[in-house]
Design an enzyme around this catalytic site. Structure first.
Site, PDB file in Angstrom:
ATOM      1  N   CYS A  58      67.881  67.474  32.689  1.00 41.91           N
ATOM      2  CA  CYS A  58      69.340  67.511  32.584  1.00 41.91           C
ATOM      3  C   CYS A  58      69.957  66.120  32.737  1.00 41.91           C
ATOM      4  CB  CYS A  58      69.933  68.467  33.619  1.00 41.91           C
ATOM      5  SG  CYS A  58      69.611  68.022  35.337  1.00 41.91           S
ATOM      6  N   ARG A  60      68.228  63.067  31.797  1.00 42.17           N
ATOM      7  CA  ARG A  60      67.645  62.010  30.977  1.00 42.17           C
ATOM      8  C   ARG A  60      66.798  62.594  29.844  1.00 42.17           C
ATOM      9  NH1 ARG A  60      65.672  58.358  34.126  1.00 42.17           N
ATOM     10  NH2 ARG A  60      66.612  59.281  35.989  1.00 42.17           N
TER      11      ARG A  60
END
Length: 411
Positions: A58, A60
């Site tokens: 969430c 990267r």
């Protein structure tokens, strides 16, 4: 066609985007699910890229691997994403060699996480690498690097307080509910998605909100049923989503669907809802987020929550960096020696050839075993000198001379 000529440390790259320069809506354009990951690796093989992995969370999306230039990895990633290579390139960070390796260690330690010291990244990294390894994309260099980075992360966790306390996105969601909802244990809670983040969030809800008034829905109903049975909760089928949304006061979304699961028609005209969307990309439709009865919070907003735990973690950063530096030094020493492995192997073969030559006289009993041991001692000595002084050919000739001298001395 795949070749190994570019697999030198200077051709090891990381290309990525993360929360520092992009919001969740942009990151969602470059998120990779397992089906996309599978296709990406097939494409990589056809392009001659054979050693890489993708880390998509969430916070990267990053590609680590060997390439002739970083543009190859960017293009490869964007063959599978909604976002374009042009957009990615404008927002991306690109590192290679030593800097790329250092970045991997920092990510594994939680130093680069949106919530400092978030240890969930380790599990995500292991899964990403296992996926690539099972398909033949993790070579000797990458495997050694990953093992070293994960070992470093373990040392940091065991010897510092960088991951001390209870702070993660999953916990931050529960903390937010406690701060804004009166008597949350009396509310109807719906949780969508029981993957790793969903499971952690669910357990935090049960433990910290002291409630079992929770209904679980998952695309695979048997997984929802299993977790519900484990924690004494209820579960429902995905086809009953609209009905369950209507009953809920608090909705936690932790799915990995590529399209929004919660739509405007699910919420319009209904009761007030607190929705916490932990998904990347967002799984609540844009037009649903702005409805007057909806209060929506996403992962970026949750990650801004600061408390005393985070302040204590920040004080541990220097200790963590010192551990990383030590582990990196060991890895780079291994990498240096790996470069000289062909020379050491050639030298060992040459020494055996000399020993087996009739002109090389060795009359002692048990000569073969003694010779093997003597050869290994010479090779170990040679490796030690290379490690300390580098060099190459000079140590080769020195080893040959030493073996010849010690061999004839025993004659």
């Amino acid at each position: 066609m795949e070749t190994n000529e570019y697999r030198h440390i200077t051709n090891f790259f990381i290309v990525g985007i993360n929360y520092k320069k992009t919001d969740a809506s942009i990151r969602g354009q470059f998120a990779i699910n397992n089906d996309q990951y599978e296709t990406l690796l097939h494409t990589a093989k056809a392009s001659g890229l054979g050693e890489l992995f993708v880390l998509s969370t969430c916070n990267r999306t990053e590609v680590y691997g060997f390439a002739h230039h970083p543009g190859q990895l960017i293009h490869l990633l964007c063959t599978q994403t909604a976002g374009s290579a042009e957009t990615f390139s404008k927002l991306a960070y690109i590192k290679n060699g030593h800097k790329a390796i250092e970045h991997l260690y920092s990510v594994a330690a939680g130093l680069d996480s949106q919530i400092l010291g978030d240890y969930e990244i380790v599990g995500q990294m292991k899964l990403a690498c296992k996926f690539a390894k099972d398909r033949g994309f993790i070579g000797a260099f990458t495997e050694r690097l990953l093992n070293s980075a994960l070992q470093s992360s373990k040392l940091i966790k065991n010897n510092t307080e960088l991951s001390g306390g209870t702070v993660s996105v999953a916990f931050a969601a529960v903390q937010y509910i406690r701060n804004v909802i009166a008597k949350p244990s009396e509310k109807n809670i719906l949780l969508l998605g029981v993957g790793k983040i969903g499971r952690n969030t669910c357990k935090n809800v049960v433990d910290y909100l002291e409630t079992q008034n929770v209904t679980l829905i998952n695309r695979s109903p048997e997984k929802a049923a299993e977790l519900a049975g484990e924690l004494g909760l209820k579960y429902a089928l995905l086809e009953n989503l609209g009905e369950e949304i209507a009953k809920a006061d608090i909705i936690l979304v932790a799915t990995n669907a590529t399209d929004p699961v919660i739509r405007k028609e699910h919420l319009e005209g209904g009761t007030d809802k607190l929705i916490i969307d932990l998904s990347i990309p967002y799984n609540v439709a844009d037009d649903a987020q702005v409805l007057p009865n909806v209060h929506l919070v996403n992962v970026d907003e949750l990650s801004k929550l600061k408390d005393e735990t985070l302040k204590k973690r920040e004080a541990e950063v220097p200790k963590a960096k010192a551990i990383i530096a030590e582990c990196m030094c060991e890895f780079e020493e291994w990498q240096q020696m790996r470069r000289h492995a062909p020379l050491l192997k050639t030298t060992k073969l040459k020494l055996k050839e000399i020993h087996n030559n009739p002109d090389f006289i060795c009359s002692s009993t048990g000569c073969s075993k003694e010779a093997d041991a003597r050869i290994q001692r010479v090779i170990n000595d040679m490796a030690g000198k290379i490690r300390l002084k580098n060099g190459g050919a000079c140590h080769f000739f020195e080893a040959i001379n030493k073996f010849m001298t010690t061999g004839t001395a025993q004659s």
